[in-house]
Write an enzyme that holds these catalytic residues in place. Structure first.
Site, PDB file in Angstrom:
ATOM      1  N   ASP B 352       0.833  -1.192   0.000  1.00  0.00           N
ATOM      2  CA  ASP B 352       0.000   0.000   0.000  1.00  0.00           C
ATOM      3  C   ASP B 352       0.878   1.257   0.000  1.00  0.00           C
ATOM      4  O   ASP B 352       1.871   1.323   0.730  1.00  0.00           O
ATOM      5  CB  ASP B 352      -0.878  -0.032   1.269  1.00  0.00           C
ATOM      6  CG  ASP B 352      -1.850   1.116   1.336  1.00  0.00           C
ATOM      7  OD1 ASP B 352      -2.689   1.204   0.434  1.00  0.00           O
ATOM      8  OD2 ASP B 352      -1.769   1.906   2.296  1.00  0.00           O
ATOM      9  N   GLU B 389       1.833  -0.349  -4.949  1.00  0.00           N
ATOM     10  CA  GLU B 389       0.918   0.733  -5.291  1.00  0.00           C
ATOM     11  C   GLU B 389       1.845   1.928  -5.424  1.00  0.00           C
ATOM     12  O   GLU B 389       2.304   2.483  -4.416  1.00  0.00           O
ATOM     13  CB  GLU B 389      -0.121   0.960  -4.182  1.00  0.00           C
ATOM     14  CG  GLU B 389      -1.158   1.986  -4.564  1.00  0.00           C
ATOM     15  CD  GLU B 389      -2.138   2.312  -3.427  1.00  0.00           C
ATOM     16  OE1 GLU B 389      -3.307   2.572  -3.725  1.00  0.00           O
ATOM     17  OE2 GLU B 389      -1.742   2.319  -2.249  1.00  0.00           O
TER      18      GLU B 389
END
Lengths: 112, 706
Positions: B352, B389
């Protein structure tokens, strides 16, 4: 927790009463060791066990591994629905045959 | 036995009746050793440390043992404590040291701290069970058995280009009453849906955060609905080594580790990989106003990126930023991922806001970030998929430029945006689409199509259905006056905002979902779908549902019946991809014939064969993949021709001529009603007119030449 060992010819049955957790697991394990030392066909009568913790489930698996190494057989008898649920969720159930009664266990173990 | 005669199996010290001795500095955390437990923790600035021991769930500790000074090695405190009931034990630490925020220190010895290396956390054992708000130690470190019987299981190591990833939230997947499972919302429940996942045809599940987090974090009453707003998604880690107990049916018995491992073992048995969405960019401790749980009270300056004034840099948008390129923190991240790969058999990780992992200790982007390099070259992680990401909330956007070391793949945000714009009929998109369906060679020329995780929807943003049902976000239920969530949705409601009875609009929405799934599954790279999209779930236009433990995030399984045309289509198009190796190249196309088949590996077309119209007003894209070039010519596949028409009228597409003896067969036509929209593999009907095909308005077709 109390463990009683009963012999039926070449079959050994361990009757367990009380909870199996990290406090009682070592004693359960000692008794199981006595049984697996003399027999390759083991039945564990658990109908009077209400709770089995992670440590308890591990002793079951140790018994299974020990007996499997000797090409023997382990059967669990009278396991409560709740314990079966936990065993199923955590994968332990996959290793075991579970029966309802002592007679069924003796039949299964005799054929083994 | 020789192991019984080690002299360190016996205590040397005693404190309040508890026996202990000097411990081992490594490994960090709490480890079972014969007769006792070895505790080890580090802090660069503490002046003393105390081990605090609790019986499970008790309000007060039964012992507090200060580490004798001689038990410290460098900055590491370690001790072995004997005769503890490891199953009933909860432990923590008190650290004494300066409280000088301007120097980076925030010690507070009144707080009992959670071990960053704990392997399980107690305190949030059952999802949303009301916690003891007065607990002196709310998130409690626990030990776990690390002896799981994996039998012959190991990570599957499926080539990444052969994956179809299914992103899911553990609770959201089965919590809806319609899921029909025994323990809804748990790891165990996912296990009972394995047959469904196989039927759908996916071969990898990516679990949204499962590291222990607190669903109660920032919980409050929702002014819009009166319901409770919670931290549902879980992008806020309390502990990196512990699975979320509240996601386990057996969490209340402390057996979450066994339950999760059993799920992974079972998924592997069915050929399904397991990826974790991991959040190493920040922790649940928030900014200077947040609670001290662990890191802040142990070694604030080491774990967090701090401003010169001692406040927290906020590149994550959530209050603090983990100091990932500090060598000590870097090692913790590495230890953590190694643990999950080795002890949980995890197949891959999705990071993330991974751009943060490439920032230095002052927040500046590094050209050669040591953490990313360490992960890429680590021997234990060598076969794990690493997916970034590739952006963060501090404005660093690295799609296409994320430091990859030949290993890292990326969530391709540009793929998502381009596909959405093309699907809704935007002008000038054909040129970019040519790149996207090839695995984005414009972004990943040197890295190959395997660097591109292709997706059109994910947990963050609209569901696939909502992309074609809403022009605008509708986030009122989040309680922030619709100000949260992105505005760049690139969505089109097909004529009416939200639900409608208009059969034409609903037909178009279904067709658009099928168009999207088709283009996703025929694109080179790695496709990812969002759980529920295969049955057209809706979040009512909410594009930021992080805080809802309700139908907005629960997959509604009752949709399978009314939306069965979508499910059938999703299932077949997924299987179509997996049946055709020509769709799954590990290397970029060369736009030439290098196997002598008479056709280039890929060629582009339009309404006229061999002529792709890149002009501004064009909405026509067609391409042909030569089956003789599949997997660089090592496998013979059928030739595949895809034509997409995002123009509002039907158009004739002239078909490329096949070699002598081969004919075009129809695999997909999204313009047709269910039953004729996609054909079973091997049962594709031959088309009558082999020269041209009328592609319907806003429709996509696939032909196979065989």
């Amino acid at each position: 927790m109390e463990v009683t060992i009963k012999d039926f010819d070449e079959i050994t049955i361990l009757e367990v009463k009380g909870n199996i957790d990290s406090k009682t697991a070592p004693e359960f394990e000692r008794n199981a060791k006595l049984a697996t030392d003399k027999s390759e066909k083991i039945g564990l009568e658990l109908s009077q066990v209400e709770f089995m913790s992670s440590a308890g489930l591990r002793v079951l698996l140790m018994i299974y591994r020990n007996i499997k190494a000797q090409n023997g057989r382990v059967v669990l008898i009278g396991v409560s629905e709740e314990i079966q649920d936990v065993m199923s969720t955590t994968g332990f159930i996959n290793f075991f045959t579970i029966v309802e009664t002592l007679d069924e266990a003796l039949t299964v173990l005799k054929q083994a | 036995m020789a192991t019984d005669i080690r002299i360190d199996y016996y205590p040397t010290h005693e404190h309040e009746g508890i026996k202990f001795r000097r411990g081992h500095a490594l490994p960090f955390g709490a480890t079972m050793v014969p007769n006792g437990i070895n505790f080890s923790i580090y802090s660069s600035a503490a002046i003393s440390c105390t081990l605090v021991l609790f019986e499970r769930g008790e309000d007060a500790p039964f012992a507090e043992i200060p580490f004798p000074e001689e038990f410290r090695t460098g900055n590491v405190y370690s001790m072995i404590v004997f005769d503890l009931d490891y199953e009933r034990l909860e432990y923590g630490y008190r650290m004494d040291g300066p409280f000088k925020p301007e120097e980076g220190h925030r010690f507070d010895k009144s707080v009992i701290l959670c071990d960053p290396y704990a392997k399980a956390i107690g305190g949030r054992d059952t999802w949303l069970a009301t916690p003891n708000w007065d607990d002196v130690y709310p998130y409690r470190s626990r030990l776990v058995f690390e002896d799981f019987d994996w039998e012959n299981d190991h990570a599957l190591e499926t080539p990444i280009e052969d994956l179809v990833i299914y992103e899911m939230h553990v609770r959201g997947f089965t919590q809806h009453p319609s899921s029909g499972v025994k323990n809804p919302g748990t790891f165990a429940a996912i296990r009972s849906k394995i047959a469904y996942l196989k039927e759908l045809g996916i071969n990898c599940v990516e679990l949204m955060p499962i590291y222990e987090f607190d669903e109660w974090e920032n919980s409050r009453e929702n002014p819009a609905t009166g319901g409770l707003i919670v931290n549902f998604w879980g992008y806020s880690t309390v502990n990196f080594f512990s699975p979320k107990a509240g996601f386990a049916a057996t969490g209340k018995f402390g057996m979450q580790v066994d339950e999760l491992k059993t799920l992974i073992k079972e998924l592997h048995k069915h050929g399904i990989e397991v990826m974790l969405d991991v959040v190493f960019n920040h922790t649940a401790e928030g900014d200077h106003r947040g609670h001290t749980i662990s890191f802040r009270g142990i070694d604030n300056k080491t774990y967090y990126m701090l401003t010169p004034e001692g406040y927290y840099f906020n590149f994550s948008g959530t209050g603090n930023t983990l100091n990932c390129n500090n060598p000590v923190v870097r090692n913790m991240v590495l230890d953590c991922l190694r643990y999950w790969a080795a002890d949980y058999h995890i197949d891959g990780f999705r990071f993330d806001l991974a751009a943060i992992l490439g920032r230095d200790q002052n927040g500046a982007p590094l050209s050669n970030p040591p953490l990313l390099e360490s992960l890429a070259y680590d021997p234990i992680l060598a076969k794990c998929k690493l997916i970034a990401e590739a952006w963060d909330a501090g404005g660093l956007y690295q799609v296409g430029s994320f430091p990859a070391y030949g290993r890292w793949a990326e969530w391709n945000g540009k793929y998502r945006d381009a596909l959405r714009k093309y699907l809704k009929g935007d002008e000038g998109m054909v040129g970019e689409m040519v790149q996207r369906i090839q695995g984005s060679p414009d972004l990943y020329y040197y890295r190959g199509p395997t660097a591109s995780i292709n997706f059109i929807s994910c947990h963050d943003g609209f569901t696939l259905y909502d992309i074609f049902a809403y022009n605008e976000k509708h986030n009122e239920a989040n309680g922030e006056n619709n100000n949260d969530g992105g505005n760049d949705n690139h969505s089109w409601n097909c004529g009416v905002e939200g639900e409608t009875d208009d059969p034409e609009i609903n037909r178009l929405r279904h067709k658009q979902i099928k168009n999207a799934l088709t283009l996703l599954m025929v694109s080179q790279g790695v496709p990812m779908i969002l759980s529920g999209d295969e049955m057209a779930t809706t979040k009512g236009g909410n594009n930021n549902t992080y805080c809802h433990d309700n139908e907005l995030n629960w997959v509604d399984w009752s949709l399978l019946e009314p939306k069965q045309d979508i499910f059938h289509f999703a299932q077949r198009i997924t299987k179509f991809r997996r049946a055709h190796p020509v769709l799954r190249s590990a290397t970029h196309f060369e736009h030439r014939d290098y196997v002598g088949s008479g056709y280039p590996d890929i060629s582009f077309h339009g309404t006229q064969a061999w002529q792709c119209d890149h002009s501004e007003s064009s909405r026509c894209l067609a391409f042909m993949l030569d089956g003789a070039h599949a997997k660089r010519g090592t496998i013979l596949d059928d030739t595949i021709y895809v034509a997409a028409n995002m123009y509002w009228d039907a158009l004739y597409y002239e078909l490329p001529v096949l070699p002598e003896g081969k004919k075009w067969h129809l695999a997909v036509n999204t313009d047709m009603p269910s039953g004729q929209d996609i054909f079973e593999i091997g049962k594709e009907p031959m088309i009558e007119d082999q020269q041209r095909f009328l592609v319907g308005p806003r429709a996509t077709i696939i032909l196979i030449g065989k």
